[in-house]
Every structure is written in structure tokens, then in C-alpha cells.
Design a protein around this motif. Structure first.
Motif, PDB file in Angstrom:
ATOM      1  N   ILE A 121      18.300 -14.667 -18.499  1.00 32.32           N
ATOM      2  CA  ILE A 121      18.209 -13.552 -17.554  1.00 32.32           C
ATOM      3  C   ILE A 121      17.002 -12.652 -17.839  1.00 32.32           C
ATOM      4  CG2 ILE A 121      20.701 -13.565 -17.159  1.00 32.32           C
ATOM      5  CD1 ILE A 121      20.896 -11.064 -18.875  1.00 32.32           C
ATOM      6  N   TRP A 122      16.247 -12.984 -18.883  1.00 32.65           N
ATOM      7  CA  TRP A 122      15.028 -12.246 -19.201  1.00 32.65           C
ATOM      8  C   TRP A 122      13.906 -12.690 -18.282  1.00 32.65           C
ATOM      9  CZ3 TRP A 122      11.810 -12.910 -24.318  1.00 32.65           C
ATOM     10  CH2 TRP A 122      10.990 -11.786 -24.514  1.00 32.65           C
ATOM     11  N   GLU A 123      13.072 -11.758 -17.875  1.00 33.94           N
ATOM     12  CA  GLU A 123      11.951 -12.088 -16.989  1.00 33.94           C
ATOM     13  C   GLU A 123      10.893 -12.923 -17.688  1.00 33.94           C
ATOM     14  OE1 GLU A 123       9.289  -8.027 -17.630  1.00 33.94           O
ATOM     15  OE2 GLU A 123      10.818  -8.080 -16.060  1.00 33.94           O
ATOM     16  N   LYS A 124      10.907 -12.924 -19.022  1.00 31.01           N
ATOM     17  CA  LYS A 124       9.954 -13.729 -19.781  1.00 31.01           C
ATOM     18  C   LYS A 124      10.604 -15.028 -20.255  1.00 31.01           C
ATOM     19  CE  LYS A 124       7.377  -9.694 -21.518  1.00 31.01           C
ATOM     20  NZ  LYS A 124       6.062  -9.974 -20.926  1.00 31.01           N
ATOM     21  N   ASP A 125       9.779 -16.003 -20.577  1.00 34.30           N
ATOM     22  CA  ASP A 125      10.231 -17.300 -21.080  1.00 34.30           C
ATOM     23  C   ASP A 125      10.170 -17.264 -22.604  1.00 34.30           C
ATOM     24  OD1 ASP A 125      10.517 -19.926 -21.927  1.00 34.30           O
ATOM     25  OD2 ASP A 125       9.268 -20.769 -20.334  1.00 34.30           O
ATOM     26  N   ILE A 126      11.331 -17.280 -23.243  1.00 36.50           N
ATOM     27  CA  ILE A 126      11.363 -17.141 -24.687  1.00 36.50           C
ATOM     28  C   ILE A 126      10.611 -18.286 -25.378  1.00 36.50           C
ATOM     29  CG2 ILE A 126      13.626 -18.265 -24.868  1.00 36.50           C
ATOM     30  CD1 ILE A 126      12.050 -15.550 -27.195  1.00 36.50           C
ATOM     31  N   VAL A 127      10.637 -19.462 -24.814  1.00 41.54           N
ATOM     32  CA  VAL A 127       9.918 -20.582 -25.421  1.00 41.54           C
ATOM     33  C   VAL A 127       8.421 -20.281 -25.473  1.00 41.54           C
ATOM     34  CG1 VAL A 127       9.323 -23.021 -25.231  1.00 41.54           C
ATOM     35  CG2 VAL A 127      11.663 -22.273 -24.741  1.00 41.54           C
ATOM     36  N   GLN A 128       7.888 -19.794 -24.359  1.00 39.96           N
ATOM     37  CA  GLN A 128       6.462 -19.468 -24.319  1.00 39.96           C
ATOM     38  C   GLN A 128       6.134 -18.276 -25.217  1.00 39.96           C
ATOM     39  OE1 GLN A 128       4.230 -21.477 -22.901  1.00 39.96           O
ATOM     40  NE2 GLN A 128       6.014 -22.742 -22.435  1.00 39.96           N
ATOM     41  N   GLU A 129       7.053 -17.311 -25.291  1.00 34.35           N
ATOM     42  CA  GLU A 129       6.830 -16.154 -26.154  1.00 34.35           C
ATOM     43  C   GLU A 129       6.764 -16.577 -27.623  1.00 34.35           C
ATOM     44  OE1 GLU A 129       6.202 -12.936 -25.119  1.00 34.35           O
ATOM     45  OE2 GLU A 129       6.140 -13.896 -23.140  1.00 34.35           O
ATOM     46  N   VAL A 130       7.627 -17.485 -28.021  1.00 33.45           N
ATOM     47  CA  VAL A 130       7.615 -17.967 -29.399  1.00 33.45           C
ATOM     48  C   VAL A 130       6.331 -18.728 -29.691  1.00 33.45           C
ATOM     49  CG1 VAL A 130       8.713 -19.592 -31.010  1.00 33.45           C
ATOM     50  CG2 VAL A 130      10.125 -18.007 -29.676  1.00 33.45           C
ATOM     51  N   LYS A 131       5.867 -19.503 -28.738  1.00 35.22           N
ATOM     52  CA  LYS A 131       4.643 -20.282 -28.946  1.00 35.22           C
ATOM     53  C   LYS A 131       3.414 -19.396 -29.160  1.00 35.22           C
ATOM     54  CE  LYS A 131       6.025 -24.510 -26.525  1.00 35.22           C
ATOM     55  NZ  LYS A 131       5.765 -25.413 -25.377  1.00 35.22           N
ATOM     56  N   GLN A 132       3.478 -18.149 -28.686  1.00 35.01           N
ATOM     57  CA  GLN A 132       2.331 -17.258 -28.764  1.00 35.01           C
ATOM     58  C   GLN A 132       2.258 -16.464 -30.078  1.00 35.01           C
ATOM     59  OE1 GLN A 132       2.224 -14.774 -25.225  1.00 35.01           O
ATOM     60  NE2 GLN A 132       2.627 -16.543 -23.908  1.00 35.01           N
ATOM     61  N   VAL A 133       3.285 -16.623 -30.931  1.00 37.53           N
ATOM     62  CA  VAL A 133       3.307 -15.900 -32.202  1.00 37.53           C
ATOM     63  C   VAL A 133       3.446 -16.875 -33.359  1.00 37.53           C
ATOM     64  CG1 VAL A 133       4.265 -13.810 -31.154  1.00 37.53           C
ATOM     65  CG2 VAL A 133       5.819 -15.545 -32.100  1.00 37.53           C
ATOM     66  N   ASP A 134       3.377 -16.335 -34.569  1.00 40.43           N
ATOM     67  CA  ASP A 134       3.531 -17.161 -35.769  1.00 40.43           C
ATOM     68  C   ASP A 134       4.945 -17.109 -36.334  1.00 40.43           C
ATOM     69  OD1 ASP A 134       0.596 -18.013 -36.406  1.00 40.43           O
ATOM     70  OD2 ASP A 134       0.489 -15.871 -35.946  1.00 40.43           O
ATOM     71  N   TYR A 135       5.642 -15.972 -36.093  1.00 38.98           N
ATOM     72  CA  TYR A 135       7.024 -15.814 -36.540  1.00 38.98           C
ATOM     73  C   TYR A 135       7.820 -15.195 -35.402  1.00 38.98           C
ATOM     74  CZ  TYR A 135       4.116 -15.359 -40.799  1.00 38.98           C
ATOM     75  OH  TYR A 135       3.157 -15.505 -41.768  1.00 38.98           O
ATOM     76  N   ALA A 136       9.055 -15.653 -35.235  1.00 37.19           N
ATOM     77  CA  ALA A 136       9.923 -15.089 -34.202  1.00 37.19           C
ATOM     78  C   ALA A 136      11.289 -14.807 -34.815  1.00 37.19           C
ATOM     79  CB  ALA A 136      10.058 -16.047 -33.025  1.00 37.19           C
ATOM     80  N   PHE A 137      11.601 -13.524 -34.957  1.00 33.99           N
ATOM     81  CA  PHE A 137      12.890 -13.096 -35.507  1.00 33.99           C
ATOM     82  C   PHE A 137      13.823 -12.828 -34.337  1.00 33.99           C
ATOM     83  CE2 PHE A 137       9.440 -11.773 -38.329  1.00 33.99           C
ATOM     84  CZ  PHE A 137       9.801 -12.453 -39.485  1.00 33.99           C
ATOM     85  N   LEU A 138      14.805 -13.724 -34.137  1.00 32.01           N
ATOM     86  CA  LEU A 138      15.563 -13.739 -32.892  1.00 32.01           C
ATOM     87  C   LEU A 138      17.056 -13.497 -33.105  1.00 32.01           C
ATOM     88  CD1 LEU A 138      13.953 -16.800 -31.050  1.00 32.01           C
ATOM     89  CD2 LEU A 138      13.213 -14.400 -31.055  1.00 32.01           C
ATOM     90  N   ASP A 139      17.645 -12.832 -32.128  1.00 32.02           N
ATOM     91  CA  ASP A 139      19.074 -12.524 -32.075  1.00 32.02           C
ATOM     92  C   ASP A 139      19.909 -13.798 -32.200  1.00 32.02           C
ATOM     93  OD1 ASP A 139      21.652 -11.707 -31.446  1.00 32.02           O
ATOM     94  OD2 ASP A 139      21.112 -10.817 -29.506  1.00 32.02           O
ATOM     95  N   ALA A 140      20.773 -13.819 -33.220  1.00 36.87           N
ATOM     96  CA  ALA A 140      21.729 -14.914 -33.387  1.00 36.87           C
ATOM     97  C   ALA A 140      23.080 -14.322 -33.775  1.00 36.87           C
ATOM     98  CB  ALA A 140      21.243 -15.894 -34.451  1.00 36.87           C
ATOM     99  N   SER A 141      23.503 -13.314 -33.033  1.00 40.34           N
ATOM    100  CA  SER A 141      24.730 -12.590 -33.375  1.00 40.34           C
ATOM    101  C   SER A 141      25.926 -13.525 -33.545  1.00 40.34           C
ATOM    102  CB  SER A 141      25.039 -11.554 -32.285  1.00 40.34           C
ATOM    103  OG  SER A 141      24.027 -10.593 -32.202  1.00 40.34           O
ATOM    104  N   PHE A 142      26.082 -14.442 -32.597  1.00 40.66           N
ATOM    105  CA  PHE A 142      27.214 -15.365 -32.621  1.00 40.66           C
ATOM    106  C   PHE A 142      26.715 -16.804 -32.643  1.00 40.66           C
ATOM    107  CE2 PHE A 142      28.571 -11.612 -30.097  1.00 40.66           C
ATOM    108  CZ  PHE A 142      29.455 -11.074 -31.028  1.00 40.66           C
TER     109      PHE A 142
END
Length: 279
Positions: free
Chosen positions: A184-205
Motif C-alpha cells: 500500500i506504499w506509493e514506493k516500491d520497496i524492492v527498488q528502494e532497497v536496491k538504491q541503498v547499501d543497507y536496509a533496516f526493515l520492519d519485521a514486527s511479526f
């Protein structure tokens, strides 16, 4: 500086095996999710989120990374849920009695802190100095470092919610401790991750059914959803991801667990308190 969901690990009044393992001495305490950022050249340090464990996290930042004779050079807040801003209380009259400590916030978050006690007292007593941010607007915090707030969909009862992109001279990081669902995010998380070196992401559950509650009312990307989303991506892309913000019921908050091993074998990582990443 921490990996647990807002209420920490162990969690209050939990008598399930997850938290009993701590009281039995089988698991270590986990501090609430937070990043520390240090620039050795400019002799500055910052926190991303002010957690209920902020006192210990600031001490760890001071003793293990940089003691510049300041409590902190600034705090960047993501949103107004308890694990992400309530540590500000330690900067106030009853505790530190801070002096204009910079706190970087989005517009709704700024209004919330200014107009609701006890947070408004931090402002009126000049313990903190609120600095307003704008979404997608790059802020240079030192010669070597840039920070950009990135708005994400979440349960925004009191404030908007942002993650942050942090850019150094050589590498960059994405910090998204809370989001409802990736799709539901307007951005594509896959592409956002590809643009950085580290991605600290929500994994609550870890997966649906983990709680005896309607989990649609507390939406977060399940770890299994994120790994499925990235299953066809390269190992190099998967290696960028470091899961954070684990609920006490998430088996991967444990120091060791077979489910954790299986996810790591796919190429993903789990953040650990004390991890250091160069930018």
C-alpha cells in the motif's frame, strides 16, 4: 542500538514461552529498535528514535562509539507510537534537564509535541528544540552525512510516520521500523532497497496468526511477506536487508532459532544490538 518492538523484550505481563525464556536466563534482554549515527570527523552523534530504552542507548553510544561531551547532537523521530518518542521524557525537567537538544520532526509530530503534555513542557522549558522536517527533503547534518525523511503509511493517530534514508560519503542506509504493508506504499520497496547499501526493515511479526488478536488491526509486513517479495531478487539485494523491530512473539527475536536460520540461509539478515555499519 536495539531491535525489539515498542514494548521491548521481555514484554510486560507476558507468561508465554517467548518471555519466560528471558526470566529463565535462556535469552538476553532486547532493547527497543533504534539507530545511532556517528560522524567521527565532525565529532557528532545522533539517534534515530527516542525509545523507552533511550538512557541505556545513549550511554552505549557514548561509551562504545563517541564521547564528545554532549548527551546527543540530535534526535530524529519517526512517529508518535510509544517505542519511538517516549524516551524524550528523559531529556526533561524531572531527569536530564536538557538545554535545547535538537529534535527533528515532521509537521504533525511537531504540533503534537507542542500541544500535548507532558511533551509540551519539554518545549516550554527549552529542554528540546523542535526542528521541522519535510518529506523527501534532503537535510545535510554534517559535511559527510545527509538525512532524508520518507513518509510511509502507518496508523497515524497522532502524527505522520516516516522512515529515513541516511547517506554517507560512500554508502547509504534505509531505516523503516514501522509501516503497515509494503503493497500500500506509493514506493516500491524492492527498488528502494536496491538504491541503498543497507536496509533496516520492519519485521514486527513473523507470520499471520502469531497473536490471538485480529492482526489486520495492527498491520505490519510479516517477515514471510518480505522474504516472498524478494525471493526472485539477487543474493546481493537480499544481503542488504536487516530485519528489525521484532515483537516479543516473533521467534526470530531469539538469539538462535531454526526459523531465523532458514531466513538467513535465503540471504537475509537479522540486526543485532551493537552491529556497526560504515557509511
Amino acid at each position: 542500538m536495539g531491535i525489539a518492538q515498542d514494548a521491548g523484550f521481555p514484554q510486560i505481563n507476558c507468561e508465554k514461552s517467548c518471555c519466560l525464556s528471558f526470566y529463565k536466563g535462556e535469552e538476553s534482554k532486547k532493547l527497543v529498535s533504534c539507530l545511532g549515527l556517528v560522524d567521527i570527523e565532525s565529532n557528532q552523534k545522533w539517534l534515530f528514535d527516542a525509545t523507552p530504552d533511550m538512557s541505556e542507548q545513549i550511554q552505549n553510544l557514548k561509551s562504545k562509539h563517541l564521547d564528545n561531551n554532549k548527551v546527543i547532537d540530535g534526535v530524529f523521530l519517526t512517529h508518535a507510537h510509544i517505542g519511538h518518542y517516549t524516551g524524550l521524557m528523559y531529556l526533561g525537567f524531572e531527569a536530564l534537564g536538557g538545554d535545547y537538544i535538537p529534535v527533528y520532526v515532521m509537521p504533525r509530530m511537531k504540533h503534537y509535541l507542542e500541544t500535548n503534555g507532558p511533551w509540551s513542557q519539554l518545549v516550554s522549558f527549552r529542554n528540546i528544540q523542535l526542528e521541522e522536517l519535510q518529506r523527501d527533503s534532503i537535510m545535510r547534518i554534517s559535511t559527510a552525512l545527509k538525512v532524508t525523511p520518507i513518509q510511509v503509511p502507518h496508523r497515524d493517530e497522532f502524527s505522520e510516520t516516516v522512515g529515513y534514508k541516511i547517506e554517507g560519503q560512500n554508502k547509504s542506509a534505509l531505516f523503516i521500523p514501522d509501516i503497515d504493508k509494503w503493497h500500500i506504499w506509493e514506493k516500491d520497496i524492492v527498488q528502494e532497497v536496491k538504491q541503498v547499501d543497507y536496509a533496516f526493515l520492519d519485521a514486527s511479526f513473523f507470520r499471520d496468526g502469531e497473536l490471538k488478536r485480529d492482526m489486520s488491526k495492527i498491520p505490519h509486513p510479516f517477515t514471510t511477506e518480505t522474504t516472498t517479495l524478494f525471493e526472485n531478487e539477487s543474493m546481493a539485494t537480499k544481503n542488504k536487508i536487516y530485519f528489525i523491530h521484532f515483537n516479543h512473539t516473533n521467534p526470530t527475536i531469539r538469539d538462535a532459532h531454526p526459523l531465523k536460520d532458514s531466513i538467513q540461509n535465503l540471504g537475509f539478515n537479522f540486526a543485532k544490538e551493537g552491529h556497526v555499519f560504515d557509511l
